[in-house]
Scaffold this motif. Structure first.
Motif, PDB file in Angstrom:
ATOM      1  N   HIS A   1       0.821  -1.215   0.000  1.00 47.22           N
ATOM      2  CA  HIS A   1       0.000   0.000   0.000  1.00 47.22           C
ATOM      3  C   HIS A   1       0.853   1.262   0.000  1.00 47.22           C
ATOM      4  O   HIS A   1       0.437   2.308  -0.470  1.00 47.22           O
ATOM      5  CB  HIS A   1      -0.944   0.001   1.211  1.00 47.22           C
ATOM      6  CG  HIS A   1      -0.225   0.144   2.526  1.00 47.22           C
ATOM      7  ND1 HIS A   1       0.462  -0.904   3.114  1.00 47.22           N
ATOM      8  CD2 HIS A   1      -0.068   1.224   3.355  1.00 47.22           C
ATOM      9  CE1 HIS A   1       0.991  -0.505   4.265  1.00 47.22           C
ATOM     10  NE2 HIS A   1       0.686   0.790   4.428  1.00 47.22           N
ATOM     11  N   ARG A   2       2.081   1.142   0.523  1.00 44.18           N
ATOM     12  CA  ARG A   2       2.935   2.326   0.570  1.00 44.18           C
ATOM     13  C   ARG A   2       3.825   2.473  -0.668  1.00 44.18           C
ATOM     14  O   ARG A   2       4.644   3.380  -0.725  1.00 44.18           O
ATOM     15  CB  ARG A   2       3.812   2.260   1.823  1.00 44.18           C
ATOM     16  CG  ARG A   2       4.782   1.096   1.844  1.00 44.18           C
ATOM     17  CD  ARG A   2       5.688   1.174   3.072  1.00 44.18           C
ATOM     18  NE  ARG A   2       6.690   0.125   3.094  1.00 44.18           N
ATOM     19  CZ  ARG A   2       6.521  -1.076   3.600  1.00 44.18           C
ATOM     20  NH1 ARG A   2       5.356  -1.387   4.163  1.00 44.18           N
ATOM     21  NH2 ARG A   2       7.498  -1.976   3.574  1.00 44.18           N
ATOM     22  N   SER A   3       3.657   1.580  -1.639  1.00 46.17           N
ATOM     23  CA  SER A   3       4.497   1.623  -2.845  1.00 46.17           C
ATOM     24  C   SER A   3       4.163   2.853  -3.689  1.00 46.17           C
ATOM     25  O   SER A   3       2.992   3.247  -3.810  1.00 46.17           O
ATOM     26  CB  SER A   3       4.291   0.354  -3.689  1.00 46.17           C
ATOM     27  OG  SER A   3       4.985   0.461  -4.909  1.00 46.17           O
ATOM     28  N   SER A   4       5.211   3.453  -4.248  1.00 46.33           N
ATOM     29  CA  SER A   4       5.018   4.609  -5.138  1.00 46.33           C
ATOM     30  C   SER A   4       5.135   4.211  -6.608  1.00 46.33           C
ATOM     31  O   SER A   4       5.167   5.083  -7.489  1.00 46.33           O
ATOM     32  CB  SER A   4       6.064   5.691  -4.819  1.00 46.33           C
ATOM     33  OG  SER A   4       5.958   6.115  -3.483  1.00 46.33           O
ATOM     34  N   SER A   5       5.225   2.918  -6.875  1.00 44.84           N
ATOM     35  CA  SER A   5       5.423   2.435  -8.256  1.00 44.84           C
ATOM     36  C   SER A   5       4.130   1.950  -8.890  1.00 44.84           C
ATOM     37  O   SER A   5       4.149   1.130  -9.803  1.00 44.84           O
ATOM     38  CB  SER A   5       6.464   1.300  -8.261  1.00 44.84           C
ATOM     39  OG  SER A   5       7.677   1.730  -7.695  1.00 44.84           O
TER      40      SER A   5
ATOM     41  N   ARG B   1      -5.711   1.425  -0.127  1.00 40.68           N
ATOM     42  CA  ARG B   1      -5.701   2.693  -0.847  1.00 40.68           C
ATOM     43  C   ARG B   1      -4.234   2.994  -1.161  1.00 40.68           C
ATOM     44  O   ARG B   1      -3.374   2.899  -0.297  1.00 40.68           O
ATOM     45  CB  ARG B   1      -6.311   3.813  -0.019  1.00 40.68           C
ATOM     46  CG  ARG B   1      -6.353   5.138  -0.789  1.00 40.68           C
ATOM     47  CD  ARG B   1      -6.822   6.289   0.086  1.00 40.68           C
ATOM     48  NE  ARG B   1      -8.194   6.072   0.549  1.00 40.68           N
ATOM     49  CZ  ARG B   1      -8.562   6.153   1.827  1.00 40.68           C
ATOM     50  NH1 ARG B   1      -7.660   6.433   2.741  1.00 40.68           N
ATOM     51  NH2 ARG B   1      -9.829   5.971   2.185  1.00 40.68           N
ATOM     52  N   PHE B   2      -3.965   3.403  -2.433  1.00 44.56           N
ATOM     53  CA  PHE B   2      -2.606   3.637  -2.898  1.00 44.56           C
ATOM     54  C   PHE B   2      -2.378   5.128  -3.137  1.00 44.56           C
ATOM     55  O   PHE B   2      -3.314   5.911  -3.334  1.00 44.56           O
ATOM     56  CB  PHE B   2      -2.325   2.869  -4.201  1.00 44.56           C
ATOM     57  CG  PHE B   2      -2.516   1.390  -4.084  1.00 44.56           C
ATOM     58  CD1 PHE B   2      -1.493   0.575  -3.603  1.00 44.56           C
ATOM     59  CD2 PHE B   2      -3.726   0.779  -4.441  1.00 44.56           C
ATOM     60  CE1 PHE B   2      -1.667  -0.789  -3.504  1.00 44.56           C
ATOM     61  CE2 PHE B   2      -3.900  -0.575  -4.347  1.00 44.56           C
ATOM     62  CZ  PHE B   2      -2.871  -1.366  -3.869  1.00 44.56           C
ATOM     63  N   LEU B   3      -1.100   5.507  -3.134  1.00 51.34           N
ATOM     64  CA  LEU B   3      -0.633   6.851  -3.497  1.00 51.34           C
ATOM     65  C   LEU B   3      -1.137   7.898  -2.496  1.00 51.34           C
ATOM     66  O   LEU B   3      -0.477   8.155  -1.489  1.00 51.34           O
ATOM     67  CB  LEU B   3      -1.041   7.177  -4.942  1.00 51.34           C
ATOM     68  CG  LEU B   3      -0.496   6.201  -6.006  1.00 51.34           C
ATOM     69  CD1 LEU B   3      -1.022   6.545  -7.388  1.00 51.34           C
ATOM     70  CD2 LEU B   3       1.013   6.181  -5.987  1.00 51.34           C
ATOM     71  N   GLY B   4      -2.281   8.486  -2.698  1.00 54.06           N
ATOM     72  CA  GLY B   4      -2.790   9.475  -1.743  1.00 54.06           C
ATOM     73  C   GLY B   4      -3.477   8.808  -0.558  1.00 54.06           C
ATOM     74  O   GLY B   4      -4.304   7.905  -0.745  1.00 54.06           O
ATOM     75  N   ARG B   5      -3.127   9.237   0.655  1.00 51.29           N
ATOM     76  CA  ARG B   5      -3.723   8.681   1.907  1.00 51.29           C
ATOM     77  C   ARG B   5      -3.567   7.161   1.924  1.00 51.29           C
ATOM     78  O   ARG B   5      -4.543   6.411   2.024  1.00 51.29           O
ATOM     79  CB  ARG B   5      -5.188   9.097   2.037  1.00 51.29           C
ATOM     80  CG  ARG B   5      -5.388  10.602   2.056  1.00 51.29           C
ATOM     81  CD  ARG B   5      -6.841  10.954   2.351  1.00 51.29           C
ATOM     82  NE  ARG B   5      -7.771  10.340   1.443  1.00 51.29           N
ATOM     83  CZ  ARG B   5      -8.069  10.804   0.249  1.00 51.29           C
ATOM     84  NH1 ARG B   5      -7.468  11.924  -0.184  1.00 51.29           N
ATOM     85  NH2 ARG B   5      -8.955  10.203  -0.530  1.00 51.29           N
TER      86      ARG B   5
END
Length: 882
Positions: free
Chosen positions: A53-57, A89-93
């Motif tokens: 969930h904390r991935s930025s890819s 939830r990914f990317l934002g929040r």
């Protein structure tokens, strides 16, 4: 594992939430056209499980053009009678929440729970890849990847081992692996991975071969040394014999004797050559004498021939002189006949020319009559055309006026029809001798009147009746009728006509007149294409030509009245000409023959007189007698030379000069060879003696003993290594056979499930697997016999079918091991034909009895017979929007 509900929001094309719920335990078919979102749902499920969930890819999950969106996925599923709910939830929040039967996990703990449950792993950093997906990567088929089985099995190998328990653990236990690895390590000291020798074991055969080669070389040198010792003894014996006997001296003496005999024979051959030359000279002299005597004899014969030829030439000349007069007379007669024939031909040609002039005159006369007729017609047509062109404007009615007139007339007629249809009809039938009046007009008998305006009927003795028409506004129609009448009247007055019929007749007359003008113009153009003036000039020219030809005919009529036809005249002239040519040829031939006869007679007389003078010469008989005496003497000398040459040739042949020459060469070469051989033996003896002294100093026997000892040591070392390699190979084989037996016991459940599904597609077929549980070879029965082949050799569609069957078998194996299974098929089996697809549907239906299947397809018509109702993407979107 049974997936119950899916919710997606702000993920790729699903900007608004999309909910897929009421998923069934068996097969769930979700259909829709391309780019309707089917693969997006599959990607959302993968992201929910695989991506941290904390991935930025995972920016590719965002809706297109919305970089601020936060993709969200919610999944609800049941496993082992417990309800699981996952929200990511990914990317934002960024966040991850997992609830298991009321127990809540979040963040990394939740993701580890999922990885442990399904059998996969998360990447240390970056986006998740196929090597991390484990068992879901094996059971969840991406679009277009159904045929790629081996990578998915290799990525899931560790998780399969963990899921399948002790059997596989026994095979891959660390102790067994250490033993096999230790054996392999020791074996690798001696052999490569392909079984070829390496290190010292690979070098020993070469070293042994090198030592054996060196030993063989020493033994060969020793044997050669011994042979050279024996040869030295033999050379010494031969050298002593050469020094004692000197055999080449006897051969030199024989050579000298042969050379002396050959010199005697060569002296005889030189004398023979001199006599042969004298014989040839004598023979030439004999030929010359015979030829001279033959000349004297031929001169007598020639004299008789010359006398006969001279007499014949005189007779020929006299005969030719007698026939000369007759030939001249015939030539003169032929020449006269030719001149007469030429004159007759000229008269015939004049008659022929007169005939042509008369024909041309007749033609010109006819042409003159025709031209005059055309000129007269042209003048008449021209006058008529001028009258028509003057009349054409008076008949012309311009098209707008005509169209307006027709339109106004039609409107008036239509108005009259309407008036008649709406007018009040008064029908009457009055008794005899009775009468009534309508607006002062008496009506009697029977009839009908149309009233457009009110009228008063007077009935004598009764009174008056007023009839007022009703319906439309008849007054308005009447006024419009009068207006149209006024317009028509003005148009008729403008055209100076009274009715439309007259107008139409004038239009028709104008059209006819225009057509007649065009016809007369074409006629005038055909009569006088270049104009009447040129036609008139042509008539005048034709008239003048007729007068000229008439004068020429009158002048030639008197010259050619009695002439024959030109064909007969030409035939007579040709005959006379041929006769003249024949007479001229005869005269020329006769003159040529006469001149030749004169020349021949003169030459014959000259030759006869010369020959007679030559034969009557006083020294001729003396020369003839001398030649005869010389001939006898030369014959005697020729016979003497022949006898002497024959006797000497017998002596030469008896001496055999060729053999003597060969003997000289043979004795000389033999002496040289014997002398050279003795010299060579002396040199070889010296060289061999020196070489043997050098070899004896090398100690070849000692070298051979040392080399033999080293060769035996290397051989024993190689035998020891061979025995060790054989022992290690045997131990490695036994260990691997044991491991293979254990692997076969583990493969049995998987093989059972594979055979279960394979029988539905290929009856009596089998699919073998290797120790890594990867299907490798398909064996099936074909019309021509048994067929075996690896999966890679099958067609794309067949590999896709085998891949799905293998994945279903893995799912059954995992289910028996108590692990959760979920099968996702994204546009699978799109390369299957109708028959194979029907069989694969039976396999899917059977597997759906034990597993939940999510099948995404853009071909809903292919899945209507799966026993479930397909769910359309458009309907899902519509429900979610609502």
């Amino acid at each position: 594992m049974k997936l119950k509900r899916i919710r997606i929001e702000q993920l790729r094309q699903f900007q608004n939430p999309l909910v897929v719920d009421d998923l069934q335990p068996g097969i769930n078919v979700i259909t829709g056209p391309n780019e309707s979102g089917k693969s997006t749902i599959a990607s959302a499920i993968r992201a929910a499980f695989f991506e941290r969930h904390r991935s930025s890819s995972v920016s590719d999950l965002q809706p297109w053009g919305d970089s601020s969106a936060a993709p969200q996925v919610m999944l609800e599923f049941d496993w082992q009678d417990r309800h699981w709910r996952l929200e990511k939830r990914f990317l934002g929040r960024k966040r991850c929440d997992l609830e298991i039967a009321g127990v809540h996990y979040s963040g990394d703990d939740a993701e580890e729970q999922l990885a442990e449950l399904l059998g996969f792993q998360h990447p240390a950093r970056g986006a998740s890849k196929a090597e991390h997906w484990g068992i879901p990567g094996l059971l969840w088929i991406e679009q277009g990847a159904g045929h790629e089985l081996r990578p998915a099995v290799e990525h899931a190998a560790d998780h399969l081992q963990s899921a399948l328990g002790a059997g596989l653990g026994e095979v891959t236990s660390s102790g067994g692996d250490e033993i096999i690895q230790a054996v392999a390590t020791q074996k690798a000291v001696f052999l490569t991975a392909t079984g070829k020798p390496r290190g010292e074991f690979a070098k020993l055969p070469g070293q042994i071969a090198q030592q054996r080669e060196e030993l063989a070389g020493l033994e060969a040198r020793i044997a050669s040394y011994r042979q050279e010792v024996d040869r030295l003894s033999e050379l010494r014996k031969q050298h002593a014999m050469d020094a004692r006997e000197k055999p080449w001296q006897m051969l030199r003496q024989q050579q000298q004797a042969a050379e002396k005999a050959l010199a005697n024979v060569e002296t005889l051959q030189q004398a023979q050559a001199v006599d042969r030359q004298a014989l040839q000279s004598c023979q030439n002299t004999l030929v010359l004498l015979r030829e001279q005597l033959e000349v004297f004899q031929r001169q007598q014969q020639t004299l008789l021939q010359r006398q006969s030829a001279a007499q014949h030439a005189q007779e020929t000349l006299q005969a030719l002189r007698e026939g000369e007069t007759e030939i001249d007379v015939k030539h003169q007669l032929a020449e006269k006949n030719y001149r007469q024939a030429r004159l007759i031909e000229q008269q015939a040609r004049q008659q022929e020319q007169l005939s042509r002039l008369r024909q041309e005159l007749e033609r010109l006369s006819q042409e003159r009559v025709a031209l005059d007729d055309r000129l007269e017609k042209a003048y008449r047509v021209q006058a008529e055309l001028l009258a028509q062109r003057r009349a054409l404007p008076r008949q012309r009615i311009d098209e707008p006026t005509l169209e307006k007139l027709r339109k106004q007339h039609k409107q008036r007629d239509d108005l009259e029809i309407r008036l008649q249809s709406i007018a009040t009809r008064v029908q009457y039938n009055i008794l005899p001798d009775q009468a009534i009046e309508l607006d002062g007009q008496a009506l009697s008998m029977q009839g009908e009147i149309l009233l457009l305006e009110s009228g008063e009927v007077t009935i004598p003795g009764v009174g008056h009746l007023r009839i007022i028409p009703g319906g439309e506004d008849i007054g308005e129609l009447s006024r419009r009728q009068r207006q149209l009448e006024d317009v028509l009247k003005a148009l008729f007055e403008q055209l100076e006509l009274t009715s439309l019929e007259e107008v139409e007749r004038r239009v028709e007359a104008h059209q006819r007149l225009d057509i007649e003008i065009q016809a007369n113009e074409r006629l005038l153009s055909s009569l006088a294409p270049k104009g009447i003036d040129l036609l008139s000039q042509a008539c005048e020219t034709c008239k003048q030509q007729c007068e000229t030809l008439s004068a020429q005919c009158r002048s030639q009529t008197a010259l050619a009245e009695q002439a024959p036809s030109l064909v007969d005249a030409e035939a007579q002239r040709t005959t006379a000409e041929q006769a003249l040519k024949l007479a001229e040829k005869r005269q020329a031939d006769h003159q040529l023959a006469l001149n030749g006869a004169r020349r021949d007679a003169a030459n014959s007389d000259v030759e006869l007189q010369r020959l007679q003078a030559e034969l009557s010469a006083p020294d001729r008989q003396q020369r003839e007698r001398e030649l005869s005496q010389q001939l006898v003497e030369q014959r005697a000398e020729y016979a003497s030379l022949e006898q002497r040459i024959a006797n000497r040739q017998q002596r030469i042949d008896a001496a055999q000069p060729a053999l003597l020459q060969q003997d000289v060469q043979r004795f000389a070469r033999s002496a040289e060879q014997l002398e050279k051989a003795a010299h060579d033996r002396e040199l070889a003896l010296t060289e061999l003696h020196s070489r043997l002294e050098a070899h004896s100093a090398e100690g070849l026997e000692e070298q051979r003993a040392e080399c033999l000892l080293l060769c035996e040591q290397l051989g024993r070392r190689f035998v020891e290594m061979e025995r060790r390699v054989a022992a290690l190979s045997l131990l490695d084989t036994l260990l691997k056979e044991k491991r293979h037996a254990l692997t076969q016991r583990l493969q049995a459940p998987l093989q059972r499930h594979l055979n279960h599904y394979l029988a539905l597609l290929f009856p009596q077929a089998s699919l073998s697997v290797d120790e890594n549980l990867i299907p490798t070879q398909l064996t099936r029965t074909q019309t021509f016999g048994m067929e075996r082949g690896t999966l890679e050799t099958l067609s794309f569609g067949a590999r896709e079918q085998m891949g799905l069957i293998s994945r279903l078998a893995y799912a059954d194996l995992l289910r028996e091991a108590g692990r959760p299974t979920l099968i996702i098929l994204d546009d699978a089996l799109v390369h299957s034909d109708a028959q194979r697809l029907a069989q694969m549907k039976r396999i899917l239906f059977d597997a759906a009895e034990r597993h939940q299947v999510l099948l995404f397809s853009c071909h809903p018509e292919d899945w209507r017979d799966l026993g479930v109702a397909p769910r359309d993407m458009q309907a899902l979107k519509a429900v979610s929007d609502a």
